[in-house]
Write a protein that holds these residues in place. Structure first.
Motif, PDB file in Angstrom:
ATOM      1  N   ILE A  45       0.834  -1.204   0.000  1.00  0.00           N
ATOM      2  CA  ILE A  45       0.000   0.000   0.000  1.00  0.00           C
ATOM      3  C   ILE A  45       0.868   1.252   0.000  1.00  0.00           C
ATOM      4  N   MET A  46       1.915   1.261   0.822  1.00  0.00           N
ATOM      5  CA  MET A  46       2.800   2.434   0.886  1.00  0.00           C
ATOM      6  C   MET A  46       3.529   2.647  -0.439  1.00  0.00           C
ATOM      7  N   ASN A  47       3.975   1.556  -1.071  1.00  0.00           N
ATOM      8  CA  ASN A  47       4.635   1.673  -2.376  1.00  0.00           C
ATOM      9  C   ASN A  47       3.677   2.199  -3.440  1.00  0.00           C
ATOM     10  N   GLY A  48       2.440   1.723  -3.402  1.00  0.00           N
ATOM     11  CA  GLY A  48       1.437   2.209  -4.344  1.00  0.00           C
ATOM     12  C   GLY A  48       1.136   3.683  -4.149  1.00  0.00           C
ATOM     13  N   PHE A  49       1.050   4.110  -2.901  1.00  0.00           N
ATOM     14  CA  PHE A  49       0.806   5.526  -2.618  1.00  0.00           C
ATOM     15  C   PHE A  49       1.960   6.387  -3.124  1.00  0.00           C
ATOM     16  N   ALA A  50       3.185   5.943  -2.850  1.00  0.00           N
ATOM     17  CA  ALA A  50       4.361   6.695  -3.301  1.00  0.00           C
ATOM     18  C   ALA A  50       4.405   6.772  -4.823  1.00  0.00           C
ATOM     19  N   ALA A  51       4.063   5.673  -5.491  1.00  0.00           N
ATOM     20  CA  ALA A  51       4.043   5.680  -6.955  1.00  0.00           C
ATOM     21  C   ALA A  51       2.984   6.646  -7.473  1.00  0.00           C
ATOM     22  N   GLY A  52       1.823   6.676  -6.830  1.00  0.00           N
ATOM     23  CA  GLY A  52       0.775   7.604  -7.238  1.00  0.00           C
ATOM     24  C   GLY A  52       1.193   9.054  -7.067  1.00  0.00           C
ATOM     25  N   VAL A  53       1.877   9.345  -5.982  1.00  0.00           N
ATOM     26  CA  VAL A  53       2.362  10.710  -5.753  1.00  0.00           C
ATOM     27  C   VAL A  53       3.372  11.096  -6.827  1.00  0.00           C
ATOM     28  N   MET A  54       4.271  10.181  -7.177  1.00  0.00           N
ATOM     29  CA  MET A  54       5.278  10.481  -8.193  1.00  0.00           C
ATOM     30  C   MET A  54       4.645  10.680  -9.571  1.00  0.00           C
ATOM     31  N   ILE A  55       3.649   9.888  -9.881  1.00  0.00           N
ATOM     32  CA  ILE A  55       2.948  10.057 -11.171  1.00  0.00           C
ATOM     33  C   ILE A  55       2.238  11.394 -11.189  1.00  0.00           C
ATOM     34  N   ALA A  56       1.553  11.742 -10.109  1.00  0.00           N
ATOM     35  CA  ALA A  56       0.852  13.025 -10.048  1.00  0.00           C
ATOM     36  C   ALA A  56       1.839  14.192 -10.145  1.00  0.00           C
ATOM     37  N   ALA A  57       2.995  14.052  -9.518  1.00  0.00           N
ATOM     38  CA  ALA A  57       3.994  15.126  -9.543  1.00  0.00           C
ATOM     39  C   ALA A  57       4.597  15.271 -10.935  1.00  0.00           C
ATOM     40  N   SER A  58       4.639  14.199 -11.703  1.00  0.00           N
ATOM     41  CA  SER A  58       5.238  14.288 -13.034  1.00  0.00           C
ATOM     42  C   SER A  58       4.350  15.038 -14.019  1.00  0.00           C
ATOM     43  N   PHE A  59       3.047  15.063 -13.767  1.00  0.00           N
ATOM     44  CA  PHE A  59       2.143  15.799 -14.658  1.00  0.00           C
ATOM     45  C   PHE A  59       2.042  17.255 -14.237  1.00  0.00           C
ATOM     46  N   GLY A  60       1.969  17.537 -12.964  1.00  0.00           N
ATOM     47  CA  GLY A  60       1.946  18.898 -12.445  1.00  0.00           C
ATOM     48  C   GLY A  60       0.953  19.803 -13.143  1.00  0.00           C
ATOM     49  N   PRO A  61       0.914  21.065 -12.736  1.00  0.00           N
ATOM     50  CA  PRO A  61       0.008  22.018 -13.395  1.00  0.00           C
ATOM     51  C   PRO A  61       0.508  22.366 -14.787  1.00  0.00           C
ATOM     52  N   CYS A  62      -0.343  22.267 -15.744  1.00  0.00           N
ATOM     53  CA  CYS A  62       0.065  22.549 -17.134  1.00  0.00           C
ATOM     54  C   CYS A  62      -0.401  23.907 -17.588  1.00  0.00           C
TER      55      CYS A  62
END
Length: 62
Positions: A45-62
């Motif tokens: 669960i913690m790894n999945g959460f961290a991966a989700g945060v990293m994916i969200a951070a890679s898109f950022g505000p456009c």
């Protein structure tokens, strides 16, 4: 609190935000000293959460 934060100079805002981020990271990472074993399901669960945060951070505000 927000009014006070907005009233200080931007360089102090950046410094305070950096210190706050560092404190939260140190607090979260210090939990490793409290646990000797981690449940595999919790680890997944913690790894999945961290991966989700990293994916969200890679898109950022456009």
């Amino acid at each position: 609190m927000v009014d006070w934060y907005l009233s200080i100079p931007p360089i102090w805002q950046a410094g305070l935000a950096g210190v706050f981020t560092w404190l939260m990271t140190a607090l979260g990472s210090s939990l490793v000293f409290l646990f000797h074993e981690v449940n595999e399901k919790l680890l997944a669960i913690m790894n999945g959460f961290a991966a989700g945060v990293m994916i969200a951070a890679s898109f950022g505000p456009c």
